[in-house]
Scaffold this motif. Sequence first.
Motif, PDB file in Angstrom:
ATOM      1  N   ARG A 159       0.832  -1.205   0.000  1.00  0.00           N
ATOM      2  CA  ARG A 159       0.000   0.000   0.000  1.00  0.00           C
ATOM      3  C   ARG A 159       0.873   1.264   0.000  1.00  0.00           C
ATOM      4  O   ARG A 159       0.582   2.232  -0.704  1.00  0.00           O
ATOM      5  N   SER A 160       1.952   1.250   0.752  1.00  0.00           N
ATOM      6  CA  SER A 160       2.818   2.428   0.855  1.00  0.00           C
ATOM      7  C   SER A 160       3.603   2.686  -0.421  1.00  0.00           C
ATOM      8  O   SER A 160       3.848   3.836  -0.786  1.00  0.00           O
ATOM      9  N   HIS A 161       3.996   1.629  -1.115  1.00  0.00           N
ATOM     10  CA  HIS A 161       4.866   1.804  -2.274  1.00  0.00           C
ATOM     11  C   HIS A 161       4.146   1.765  -3.616  1.00  0.00           C
ATOM     12  O   HIS A 161       4.537   2.465  -4.547  1.00  0.00           O
ATOM     13  N   LEU A 162       3.115   0.949  -3.725  1.00  0.00           N
ATOM     14  CA  LEU A 162       2.446   0.770  -5.011  1.00  0.00           C
ATOM     15  C   LEU A 162       1.022   1.297  -5.012  1.00  0.00           C
ATOM     16  O   LEU A 162       0.606   1.963  -5.959  1.00  0.00           O
ATOM     17  N   GLY A 163       0.273   0.987  -3.964  1.00  0.00           N
ATOM     18  CA  GLY A 163      -1.105   1.467  -3.864  1.00  0.00           C
ATOM     19  C   GLY A 163      -2.016   0.882  -4.921  1.00  0.00           C
ATOM     20  O   GLY A 163      -1.672  -0.038  -5.659  1.00  0.00           O
ATOM     21  N   GLY A 164      -3.225   1.423  -5.010  1.00  0.00           N
ATOM     22  CA  GLY A 164      -4.183   1.016  -6.034  1.00  0.00           C
ATOM     23  C   GLY A 164      -4.615  -0.429  -5.926  1.00  0.00           C
ATOM     24  O   GLY A 164      -4.638  -1.028  -4.843  1.00  0.00           O
ATOM     25  N   LYS A 198      -3.133  -3.002  -6.743  1.00  0.00           N
ATOM     26  CA  LYS A 198      -2.088  -3.958  -6.389  1.00  0.00           C
ATOM     27  C   LYS A 198      -2.153  -4.349  -4.919  1.00  0.00           C
ATOM     28  O   LYS A 198      -1.688  -5.417  -4.540  1.00  0.00           O
ATOM     29  N   VAL A 199      -2.730  -3.487  -4.088  1.00  0.00           N
ATOM     30  CA  VAL A 199      -2.923  -3.847  -2.686  1.00  0.00           C
ATOM     31  C   VAL A 199      -3.907  -5.008  -2.581  1.00  0.00           C
ATOM     32  O   VAL A 199      -3.681  -5.980  -1.854  1.00  0.00           O
ATOM     33  N   GLN A 200      -5.010  -4.915  -3.324  1.00  0.00           N
ATOM     34  CA  GLN A 200      -5.992  -5.998  -3.328  1.00  0.00           C
ATOM     35  C   GLN A 200      -5.398  -7.269  -3.941  1.00  0.00           C
ATOM     36  O   GLN A 200      -5.653  -8.382  -3.471  1.00  0.00           O
ATOM     37  N   LEU A 201      -4.574  -7.094  -4.981  1.00  0.00           N
ATOM     38  CA  LEU A 201      -3.930  -8.238  -5.609  1.00  0.00           C
ATOM     39  C   LEU A 201      -2.990  -8.936  -4.632  1.00  0.00           C
ATOM     40  O   LEU A 201      -2.963 -10.166  -4.552  1.00  0.00           O
ATOM     41  N   CYS A 202      -2.258  -8.128  -3.866  1.00  0.00           N
ATOM     42  CA  CYS A 202      -1.358  -8.690  -2.854  1.00  0.00           C
ATOM     43  C   CYS A 202      -2.154  -9.433  -1.790  1.00  0.00           C
ATOM     44  O   CYS A 202      -1.792 -10.548  -1.390  1.00  0.00           O
ATOM     45  N   GLY A 203      -3.236  -8.806  -1.310  1.00  0.00           N
ATOM     46  CA  GLY A 203      -4.067  -9.447  -0.293  1.00  0.00           C
ATOM     47  C   GLY A 203      -4.635 -10.768  -0.779  1.00  0.00           C
ATOM     48  O   GLY A 203      -4.646 -11.762  -0.044  1.00  0.00           O
ATOM     49  N   LEU A 204      -5.087 -10.785  -2.035  1.00  0.00           N
ATOM     50  CA  LEU A 204      -5.630 -12.006  -2.611  1.00  0.00           C
ATOM     51  C   LEU A 204      -4.571 -13.100  -2.664  1.00  0.00           C
ATOM     52  O   LEU A 204      -4.828 -14.250  -2.272  1.00  0.00           O
ATOM     53  N   ALA A 205      -3.362 -12.733  -3.120  1.00  0.00           N
ATOM     54  CA  ALA A 205      -2.287 -13.719  -3.224  1.00  0.00           C
ATOM     55  C   ALA A 205      -1.870 -14.219  -1.848  1.00  0.00           C
ATOM     56  O   ALA A 205      -1.680 -15.424  -1.634  1.00  0.00           O
ATOM     57  N   GLN A 206      -1.743 -13.299  -0.890  1.00  0.00           N
ATOM     58  CA  GLN A 206      -1.265 -13.673   0.427  1.00  0.00           C
ATOM     59  C   GLN A 206      -2.274 -14.533   1.176  1.00  0.00           C
ATOM     60  O   GLN A 206      -1.920 -15.576   1.739  1.00  0.00           O
ATOM     61  N   TYR A 207      -3.537 -14.131   1.172  1.00  0.00           N
ATOM     62  CA  TYR A 207      -4.531 -14.896   1.919  1.00  0.00           C
ATOM     63  C   TYR A 207      -4.893 -16.197   1.212  1.00  0.00           C
ATOM     64  O   TYR A 207      -5.211 -17.194   1.871  1.00  0.00           O
ATOM     65  N   ALA A 208      -4.836 -16.208  -0.115  1.00  0.00           N
ATOM     66  CA  ALA A 208      -5.038 -17.471  -0.838  1.00  0.00           C
ATOM     67  C   ALA A 208      -3.913 -18.442  -0.497  1.00  0.00           C
ATOM     68  O   ALA A 208      -4.139 -19.655  -0.352  1.00  0.00           O
ATOM     69  N   ASN A 209      -2.704 -17.908  -0.349  1.00  0.00           N
ATOM     70  CA  ASN A 209      -1.576 -18.749   0.040  1.00  0.00           C
ATOM     71  C   ASN A 209      -1.787 -19.321   1.438  1.00  0.00           C
ATOM     72  O   ASN A 209      -1.511 -20.501   1.691  1.00  0.00           O
ATOM     73  N   LEU A 210      -2.301 -18.496   2.358  1.00  0.00           N
ATOM     74  CA  LEU A 210      -2.565 -18.980   3.716  1.00  0.00           C
ATOM     75  C   LEU A 210      -3.612 -20.093   3.707  1.00  0.00           C
ATOM     76  O   LEU A 210      -3.482 -21.092   4.427  1.00  0.00           O
TER      77      LEU A 210
END
Length: 494
Positions: free
Chosen positions: A112-117, A119-131
């Motif tokens: 969120r701090s570096h890319l925003g937009g 990509k934050v949701q994309l990161c969350g999707l990837a991270q929580y899907a991985n969990l």
Amino acid sequence: MSKEYQKNSMYVEKSTETLENGGLEKNFDDDGRPKRTGTLLTASAHIITAVIGSGVLSLAWAIAQLGWVAGPAVLMAFSFITYFTSTLLADCYRSPDPVSGKRNYTYMDVVRSHLGGFKVQLCGLAQYANLVGVTVGYTITASISMVAVKKSNCYHEHGHHEKCKISNIPFMIIFAAIQLVLSQIPNFHKLSWLSILAAVMSFAYSSIGLGLSIAKIAGGGHARTSLTGVTVGVDVSGSEKVWTTFQAIGDIAFAYAYSTVLIEIQAKSYLFSYYFMPTNTLRSHPPENKVMKRASLFGVSTTTLFYVLCGCAGYAAFGNDAPGNFLTGFGFYEPFWLIDFANVCIAIHLIGAYQVFAQPLFGFVETYCGERWPESEFITTEHVVKVPCCGEFSINLFRLMWRSAYVILTAVTAMILPFFNAFLGLIGAASFYPLTVYFPIEMYIRQANIPKYSFTWTWLKILSWVCLVVSLVAAAGSLQGLASELKTYKPFKT
């Protein structure tokens, strides 16, 4: 946010009044959190323990698919990429300056701090899907280990040629029942003893596997190995060789997947502050990024050495016939009591590890719902129940239903897809590129203001695209493996 969710949130901020109290200010860092007291040693220990897990069990099989040349080479390549991108991620912990900038406490905060937009949701999707994938994978692995204990005793009693067919389903139910109870504890740090025990167990079963492989090699006998791994026309067909090679790459990627928790290690997150050493997190001086880079070098190097030993010793011991899991695939039969102990260690490790990876997801959903519907008594009300001999216990109806539903869902998914190597390969392939490669590179380019089409920008982009291709072929191999296994799988038959 409601008081209940503030009380049970993943982080606890100190108030301005507390910080202004001269007697207490020295106990807190510049962000109002308790003074960080960790060292290079504790950070390295976090990384080593985070990386070494059930993925090590499949490395002998992965080396067997790739051979003496490509196998160790792929291991070294993944270790270098993981270390390199972890150094980029360590620089992004603070923004915009890597030394004096604002701290970010989670992976999503960093994005969120570096890319925003989006990509934050994309990161969350990837991270929580991985969990989610990891918790399903742990359910599969734990049940396989429980079955292996019964099989080991069966083989010891009736002979190695006995079929000893045992269904995984009852053991998945047992594992899920344990998780149903553990998941209802609001603050997982109350189970810190279980998490520490789980970390010790991961080293125990990995060391036992390595020791048994070395003993098998020293005991003589000839295992058929080759420079290129399993032989086409002898062990596998040409198409099977291609698919298992891709799947093996995914398994190795899974073994190195720790970037998702690097920020949490660096920032004293809920996930790691209680999983290993509750009071040991990185100090503010020297700068966190420098300490984390050195810790990553030491941690990844130590892990790689351990992986090469396990993978290569396992391949040397079993050759091209190396089982997918060398402690549950019965590459070893004796001493049966040691095999039993190793598999019990795996099950204990995964009982705690499941909660470690599930708790961030639990916290995310519950915090979101608490903020979204703050007036809902179903979501926010805590009911205090007195348990004899245990004191008071807090029950939240939403937490009870949501966490129970999640545990049941992961157990059912594991029953449908109980395939160790293929599933680990799929998780590794799906999480390696976005979380270990793409986001660290993109954030570093943005933070360092690297000019577009410059030499550094170009080779970083090339590395990113190459890793994308590797992840895609690894995912394809794992999906093909899952499809192949599903054709013959009968879940409710022993």
